[in-house]
Design a protein around this motif. Structure first.
Motif, PDB file in Angstrom:
ATOM      1  N   VAL A 125      62.825  35.290  25.495  1.00 53.88           N
ATOM      2  CA  VAL A 125      63.171  36.104  24.321  1.00 53.88           C
ATOM      3  C   VAL A 125      64.484  35.637  23.721  1.00 53.88           C
ATOM      4  N   ASP A 126      65.478  35.371  24.574  1.00 50.89           N
ATOM      5  CA  ASP A 126      66.775  34.886  24.083  1.00 50.89           C
ATOM      6  C   ASP A 126      66.629  33.532  23.402  1.00 50.89           C
ATOM      7  N   GLN A 128      63.921  32.368  21.917  1.00 50.14           N
ATOM      8  CA  GLN A 128      63.199  32.559  20.656  1.00 50.14           C
ATOM      9  C   GLN A 128      64.115  33.147  19.587  1.00 50.14           C
ATOM     10  N   ASN A 129      64.963  34.089  19.961  1.00 49.53           N
ATOM     11  CA  ASN A 129      65.910  34.670  18.992  1.00 49.53           C
ATOM     12  C   ASN A 129      66.918  33.631  18.505  1.00 49.53           C
ATOM     13  N   SER A 130      67.324  32.741  19.420  1.00 49.85           N
ATOM     14  CA  SER A 130      68.246  31.677  19.028  1.00 49.85           C
ATOM     15  C   SER A 130      67.590  30.722  18.035  1.00 49.85           C
ATOM     16  N   LYS A 132      65.126  31.468  15.975  1.00 51.76           N
ATOM     17  CA  LYS A 132      64.927  32.187  14.715  1.00 51.76           C
ATOM     18  C   LYS A 132      66.230  32.320  13.920  1.00 51.76           C
ATOM     19  N   SER A 133      67.339  32.378  14.627  1.00 49.80           N
ATOM     20  CA  SER A 133      68.624  32.544  13.943  1.00 49.80           C
ATOM     21  C   SER A 133      69.139  31.235  13.355  1.00 49.80           C
ATOM     22  N   SER A 148      63.358  28.770   9.589  1.00 49.70           N
ATOM     23  CA  SER A 148      64.131  28.646  10.827  1.00 49.70           C
ATOM     24  C   SER A 148      63.550  27.558  11.724  1.00 49.70           C
ATOM     25  N   TYR A 150      62.431  28.054  14.659  1.00 49.97           N
ATOM     26  CA  TYR A 150      61.231  28.615  15.278  1.00 49.97           C
ATOM     27  C   TYR A 150      60.011  28.415  14.378  1.00 49.97           C
TER      28      TYR A 150
END
Length: 459
Positions: A125-126, A128-130, A132-133, A148, A150
């Protein structure tokens, strides 16, 4: 029971064990403690915590050294890994892939599934969030939003799946239309003894067994084509999903080889070896988890060149690739954009690893795979389309007509030849008429001239 309840006992009575366990994340420590307590046989002479601690130490002595040395890396979060990579000397080394591989082997050792690994899921999850950011292409109206990393990653995976499906469709068409081969869907797994070893050892073993089957077929000069996908089972043991096309007369030999090298499939042999009904549907099933972060699905084609995806992608964008001619590039691009499976495509792009198959589209084809009248007719059709050259039979002699324009039926050639002769006749008649008319109107004679008359621009 939690690890904290036995930590003091381990710290004072087994300090070496406690010190080696110290880098391991508490999530894994609690899982191991819970599993040991469930399988522990309690004695009246020990308290519950002491008994679990003793069993914990006995279990720890069975842990391989490579897993013990990986405790620190598998316990780091995604942000901590990024910081370590920035500070490290070897920045080319992908610590994320390495940490995921070590966690997978650790889960296999403690018999923990990916769905029950809370720490691995939080890591994904971390990550994937990185991704996306991190904005690669910002939007025109909002800089903080846009395309992004991702999104690019998912797009590349989708494109790769689409290319694999397209190539498989053309391969299936060639096997069914020209070769008249029979398709089999194979599901090959390893015996129980390889369920608890490392992922690398299990993959090496199953790859070695499958290569032995292919080597046995190749040694007997048996042609086989298809696609193989290696995936993970629920316990993350690799297994094969294979779509294989082969001559029906070698069906029994194939089954005997599978039974020999994968004897554990004897009880479920009907499920391990099935007949292909829809290759594209099966391939979509094999690629269903490819977009997930924990996916370890690898796809490779059997009997095709290693650069088949690069060839297909280059021709899709109408770019010339290596030895392919401009006409083959144009024709292949046209077939690809029809979005209909065509057995000609792989011959046009010379995509087979066997040169005898690639030669079917050449001017002098190898006759090894031309066995029937139907195949002979198809080879003629293949030659005409791949080389833009057409011929018809007259008194059993082949007459070739080169590059007039695309013809697919030899009966039209007679009409084309007659029209061509008539066209030449008209041009000749027009030329003669013009010349005679010019002589009647203009006089070329020059009085009292000793030399030739001057050239005239109007003739």
């Amino acid at each position: 029971m939690l690890y904290k309840q036995i930590e003091l006992i381990l710290r004072y009575e087994y300090p070496k064990v406690w010190k080696q366990l110290f880098p391991l994340h508490y999530t894994y420590k609690n899982i191991i403690t819970k599993k040991i307590k469930e399988s522990c046989e309690f004695l009246a002479c020990y308290e519950e915590n002491e008994q679990v601690a003793i069993e914990f130490v006995e279990w720890f002595r069975t842990v391989p050294k490579d897993i013990k040395s990986s405790f620190e890396l598998i316990s780091l979060s995604f942000d901590e890994l990024k910081e370590r990579k920035k500070q490290g000397r070897n920045k080319k080394k992908n610590l994320t892939i390495q940490a995921n591989a070590l966690r997978r082997n650790f889960r296999r050792f403690i018999k923990l599934t990916y769905e029950d690994d809370i720490w691995q899921k939080q890591f994904d999850v971390d990550k994937q969030n990185s991704e996306k950011s991190y904005i690669i292409i910002p939007a025109s109206n909002d800089i903080e939003n846009g395309l992004s990393a991702y999104d690019v990653k998912q797009f590349n995976i989708s494109r790769q799946i689409a290319i694999n499906l397209d190539i498989l469709g053309h391969l299936e068409s060639f096997c069914n239309t020209y070769l008249s081969f029979k398709g089999f869907f194979l599901t090959l797994t390893l015996p129980q003894e390889f369920q608890n070893c490392s992922y690398e050892e299990a993959r090496e073993e199953i790859t070695k067994r499958w290569k032995r089957i292919k080597s046995s077929l190749k040694y007997r000069d048996i042609l086989y084509l298809g696609v193989e996908v290696i995936e993970l089972q629920k316990n993350e043991t690799p297994h094969y999903h294979i779509q294989l096309w082969i001559n029906p007369q070698y069906e029994q030999r194939l089954k005997l080889l599978i039974h020999k090298h994968f004897s554990n499939e004897a009880e479920r042999f009907d499920k391990a070896v099935k007949t292909i009904s829809d290759a594209i549907k099966i391939m979509k099933y094999c690629c269903k988890d490819k977009k997930k972060d924990n996916s370890k699905s690898y796809t490779s084609f059997i009997g095709l060149k290693k650069d088949i995806r690069a060839r297909y992608n280059s021709l899709y964008h109408n770019k010339k690739y290596k030895e392919l001619s401009d006409y083959r590039t144009y024709k292949a691009n046209k077939i690809i954009h029809y979005k209909v499976s065509n057995y000609l495509l792989l011959l046009l792009i010379r995509g087979f690893s066997d040169d005898r198959l690639n030669s079917l589209s050449s001017r002098h084809p190898d006759k090894y795979y031309i066995l029937t009248d139907k195949q002979n007719e198809l080879v003629i059709n293949i030659f005409e389309i791949c080389n833009n050259e057409y011929y018809f039979k007259l008194n059993n002699n082949k007459i070739f007509i080169y590059n007039i324009f695309e013809l697919y039926r030899s009966k039209y050639i007679y009409y084309i030849v007659i029209c061509y002769i008539y066209y030449i006749f008209l041009l000749s008649l027009l030329y003669i008429t013009k010349k005679v008319y010019a002589r009647l109107v203009f006089d070329y004679q020059c009085d009292k001239s000793k030399g030739q008359p001057p050239p005239c621009s109007y003739i």
